[in-house]
Design a protein around this motif. Sequence first.
Motif, mmCIF file in Angstrom:
data_model
loop_
_atom_site.group_PDB
_atom_site.id
_atom_site.type_symbol
_atom_site.label_atom_id
_atom_site.label_comp_id
_atom_site.label_asym_id
_atom_site.label_seq_id
_atom_site.Cartn_x
_atom_site.Cartn_y
_atom_site.Cartn_z
ATOM 1 N N UNK A 174 0.837 -1.196 0.000
ATOM 2 C CA UNK A 174 0.000 0.000 0.000
ATOM 3 C C UNK A 174 0.876 1.251 0.000
ATOM 4 N N UNK A 175 1.918 1.276 0.832
ATOM 5 C CA UNK A 175 2.767 2.466 0.953
ATOM 6 C C UNK A 175 3.704 2.642 -0.235
ATOM 7 N N UNK A 176 3.990 1.544 -0.945
ATOM 8 C CA UNK A 176 4.823 1.683 -2.147
ATOM 9 C C UNK A 176 4.121 2.557 -3.182
ATOM 10 N N UNK A 177 2.781 2.537 -3.169
ATOM 11 C CA UNK A 177 2.015 3.339 -4.132
ATOM 12 C C UNK A 177 1.567 4.670 -3.543
ATOM 13 N N UNK A 178 2.010 4.960 -2.344
ATOM 14 C CA UNK A 178 1.596 6.184 -1.646
ATOM 15 C C UNK A 178 2.232 7.398 -2.327
#
Lengths: 290, 323
Positions: A174-178
């Motif tokens: 999720x945070x990789x695409x943040x």
Amino acid sequence: MAVLTAKAPAKVRERRPAGWSRMPKYALATVLVLIFLLPFYIMVRNALMTRAQVASPEWSWLPDPLSWVNFGDLFADASVPMAHALLNSFVIAIITAPVGTMFGSMAGYALARINVPGRRAVFTYVLVTLMIPQSVTFVPTFVVVGAMGGVNTEWGIIAPNLFSAFTVILFRNFYLRFPAEIEEAGRLDGLGYLGVYRRLVLPNSGSMIASLGALMFIESWNSFLWPLVIGQDPSSWTAQIALSTFLTAQTINLPALFAGALVTIAPLVAMFLVAQRFIVRGIAASGMKE
Amino acid sequence: MAVSSPSVLSPSTSTPAAPAKRRRRKVDWRAVGAFTLLTAPVVIGLGVFKYVAIAWSFLLSFNDARGTISLGKWIGFDNYTFLLSDPAFRDSLLIIALFTVFIVPVTFVASLALAVLVNSIRRGRAFFRTVFLIPGAVSYVVAALVWKMALFNGLPSGVANVIGGLFGADPVAWLSETSPPVYWVAVVTLRLWLQVGLYMILFLAGLQAISPSLYEAGELDGTSKWQAFRYITLPQLRNTSVAVLLLILIAAFQAFDEFYNLFGTGLSGTATAPVKPPLVYLYDSALGDQNYGVGSAGAFLLTVIIVAITLLQGKFVGFGKKD
């Protein structure tokens, strides 16, 4: 001739009004809905019957009269502390879900966004634990929690479930695409890594936290094997253990048992309906649950 | 500044020194601190409850650990040979293998079919999806209770027998009947009811990611509905299918709750079928007999079997293949 018969039905199907061709589909879906709801109906029906009605060899669709006394019997049974077990389940789930989700978010963010030497090693360390089948580890975990004095305690039930490699990996993805701009803006304003995480990243992770938090709550509320292993004393029973004990008791009060089933699933079904949007997203993102 | 001054003084030595200095300067201690703080709970937690636990348990599996969880009496492979020669353990492996053979294809096909059905419905799609998903909120204990005490209780007024009676079938003692082993109907339908909606959601997500233009192109070529499903939908769902298969398989191997509650301890006076999958066997030897050595050995044998089969299946259906 063969060509004609093959073509004719196709044309007829095209010309038919669209609504009619969907009828079998809706009919099938409706039949399936009835089948899926049957166990729920049985639960309600049996929970409201008298003991004699449930034991009767005659089938009846509706209890007549409705006997609400079963809910009282459920909590009055001294051998199964149902009220206390429900409280235990609630306390365990209300701690496990937010704390476990929080730990997952923290580690997931660090693994996705803070580039330090050794990051890959930590990621592998987390990933490897996914390879080990979850429920097989109940013996090893019992050995360690037992040595730590966690048998028959609530913390013994809670602690091992706070650390989920799956949750960490999902948060990392999720945070990789943040969006990076948010973090850059924060850093320009003089925030450190932790400040950016706490003030900017966390408040913007609401949907992911809600979805994994809801799934963790369900998992914790419904878990059976681990609480059975570690909480053998009635004082540490969860609702699932209490129900299971009820199920295998010497003399079964069947309507009270079904009342117990209803009481146990009611809060979850209610939560499920309210938080469905997040839960569906969570399941689609993870495919987890067990 | 620190880099430029030695390069001016002695260009020959600066080349090897520069990368080393640059690398050292790159270590941002504030980042390391934040990283450590954020990952510490999970790293320590997994360390204690997974790594330490498994290492300890592994050592314990070579010990005579009856009634104790501390190490001391080394007995080599005795626990492993005991397990492998115990017919009850081998039976448990056979039971879980059979269960897997039943449950994996049935759940896979049912959840895919359900997803296709729900996806093709225009009006009330959310309603149907919710109904199929809602059993996913129910625990195995509650489902086992309903299955054992109402649906498949074997009484003439049991739901399965009432429905069977409509078609003129005689009442069946579902859970205690071992030949033919009709208890599989109860076991499989229970898990199917609980899980099929969850996998349906995964397939629905996969279906909605397929571009409609593919189907339009297919229509121009005059493909039938079945051909569209076979040549467009299925290949497009390949990654989802692999993931779902793996999840169903792993979940099947870890079956415990429903077996324990359906068959574990029967009602007094009723003979229920002795169906003990490996986890129930392990529970009985570790927690029932307090034999943690045998329990640990069993945990390792099972882990090896599950990991091997998962990898094998992954290889078979092309897990890890990127398309």
